[in-house]
Design an enzyme around this catalytic site. Structure first.
Site, PDB file in Angstrom:
ATOM      1  N   ALA A  51      81.678  76.072  70.921  1.00  0.00           N
ATOM      2  CA  ALA A  51      80.309  76.579  71.048  1.00  0.00           C
ATOM      3  C   ALA A  51      79.358  76.123  69.925  1.00  0.00           C
ATOM      4  CB  ALA A  51      80.362  78.106  71.152  1.00  0.00           C
ATOM      5  N   ARG A  91      76.648  72.251  80.001  1.00  0.00           N
ATOM      6  CA  ARG A  91      77.682  73.303  80.032  1.00  0.00           C
ATOM      7  C   ARG A  91      76.981  74.661  79.938  1.00  0.00           C
ATOM      8  NH1 ARG A  91      82.941  72.696  76.625  1.00  0.00           N
ATOM      9  NH2 ARG A  91      83.741  73.892  78.393  1.00  0.00           N
ATOM     10  N   GLN A 198      93.558  72.823  73.970  1.00  0.00           N
ATOM     11  CA  GLN A 198      92.809  72.789  72.702  1.00  0.00           C
ATOM     12  C   GLN A 198      93.613  73.397  71.552  1.00  0.00           C
ATOM     13  OE1 GLN A 198      91.566  73.651  75.651  1.00  0.00           O
ATOM     14  NE2 GLN A 198      89.376  73.276  75.835  1.00  0.00           N
ATOM     15  N   ASP A 239      82.139  82.091  72.979  1.00  0.00           N
ATOM     16  CA  ASP A 239      81.125  81.180  73.514  1.00  0.00           C
ATOM     17  C   ASP A 239      79.813  81.907  73.782  1.00  0.00           C
ATOM     18  OD1 ASP A 239      83.889  79.935  74.183  1.00  0.00           O
ATOM     19  OD2 ASP A 239      82.419  78.312  74.193  1.00  0.00           O
ATOM     20  N   LYS A 250      87.443  81.188  75.709  1.00  0.00           N
ATOM     21  CA  LYS A 250      88.317  80.343  76.533  1.00  0.00           C
ATOM     22  C   LYS A 250      89.197  81.165  77.467  1.00  0.00           C
ATOM     23  CE  LYS A 250      88.414  76.788  76.756  1.00  0.00           C
ATOM     24  NZ  LYS A 250      87.703  76.074  77.843  1.00  0.00           N
TER      25      LYS A 250
END
Ligand code: MRU
Length: 356
Positions: A51, A91, A198, A239, A250
């Site tokens: 983010a 996004r 990730q 985020d 996530k």
């Protein structure tokens, strides 16, 4: 420990140099993004992700659009306005992207530069300021979080929350870096973070290069890890955080929060105030990005599910505020409601050195 800072991205004067996160951990490759298409592609494919990092690259993207228009002798303001809309659409979930774009556009309005060169200079300066402030916020979050960690803390985390996801230091991992520097010997348990890994690819890479003990487990092992081996604290990033504290992060974070509830493990969200959205009342209003089915049905190019199968692939989920013990920000540990006034106070507390 080496310097935990990562060269996530850098404004070069004519473009943006990024480390290609899709190639880590096996290849450390840097790319120069010199067109707006390249910037949007890098965001959409997660070459740049996380983010706070999205906010910084969004702001730099506007400087790049102005630079290109300037070089081509085109009208700069319409080019910047069009670039802002394109970048905003890349996004939807991380609020930092829209926050940074709005901040840069507001700066243009308030300063009112007239010549194309002045417009570019104003955009360039503001994007560099956003980058520098992000680093400061990471340091302050690291200190605020490390203060509540016991010595030898066993930290469970999800997704990448280090320098790669920010301006170079991190959110939740900044806490681990700071605790390590303070000699508190933290051990990080990194969820693998399906489907794009990730945690396994990026968190483990960042922690290992800094000499911090790290263990990687598949996402489904996290509750059993808590039950069978013990975890002191769960730390993850965000985020977008709604006014009531509901937190988008996530996919898999919600599952972890349920395990935290069941086993009474404290769960803290670590996020700068740029990740809070005081305009929306709760998590219901947070847009969740849906991503392509191939992220779930292919593994290294090989099919892992039948052709044509229905797939559910949300990139994020929402942790209810009631599952979260506290929100570690650059202005200290906060509790909802996250009104603009409370967030502004947290920001200025860092400026005054409140979390130093
Ligand atoms: O899809 P990604 O990799 O951009 O998602 C990133 C996350 O969910 C992070 O946990 C989040 O940005 C907060 S930490 C910087």
């Amino acid at each position: 420990m080496m310097n935990p800072m990562i060269p996530t991205m850098k404004w070069t004067g004519n473009g943006i140099r990024i480390i290609d996160q899709t190639r880590l951990p096996s290849d450390e490759i840097y790319l120069d993004l010199v067109t707006l298409e390249e910037v949007c592609e890098a965001i959409g494919t997660l070459r740049v992700r996380g983010a706070p990092a999205l906010g910084i690259i969004g702001a730099m993207g506007l400087a790049l659009a102005a630079r290109i228009a300037l070089n081509e002798g085109a009208d700069v303001m319409p080019a910047v306005a069009a670039a802002a809309e394109r970048l905003r659409a890349t996004r939807p979930t991380a609020v930092n992207l829209g926050w940074a774009l709005d901040r840069v556009l507001d700066r243009l309005k308030s300063e009112g530069p007239e010549s194309p060169g002045e417009i570019f200079a104003c955009l360039e300066k503001e994007s560099l300021r956003i980058h520098a402030e992000d680093l400061e916020m990471s340091r302050a979050m690291g200190r605020a979080g490390a203060a509540i960690l016991p010595s030898g803390a066993r930290i469970l985390t999800h997704c990448n929350t280090g320098g790669l996801a920010t301006g170079g230091l991190g959110t939740a991992l900044a806490v681990a870096f700071e605790a390590h520097l303070q000699g508190k010997n933290p051990h990080v348990f990194a969820d693998e973070t399906r489907p794009l890994l990730q945690g396994a690819r990026l968190n483990a890479w960042e922690l290992k290069r800094n000499g911090i003990p790290v263990t990687v487990q598949v996402d489904g092992a996290a509750p059993w890890l808590i039950k069978s081996r013990g975890i002191d604290i769960i730390l993850y990033g965000a985020d977008r955080i709604a006014r009531n504290g509901d937190t988008a992060n996530k996919i898999g974070s919600y599952m972890l929060s349920l395990a935290a509830q069941a086993h009474k493990v404290p769960l803290y969200v670590v996020a700068p105030t740029s990740s809070f959205d005081s305009k929306i009342p709760d998590g219901e209003a947070i847009p969740i990005e849906d991503r392509g089915e191939e992220e779930v049905t292919l593994w290294g190019g090989r099919r892992t599910a039948p052709e044509g199968i229905d797939v559910f692939n949300p990139a994020f989920d929402i942790t209810p505020a009631t599952h979260i013990t506290g929100w570690i920000t650059e202005g200290g540990i906060l509790q909802p409601p996250f009104t603009e006034k409370r967030l502004a106070a947290a920001r200025s507390s860092m400026m005054r050195g409140g979390t130093r």
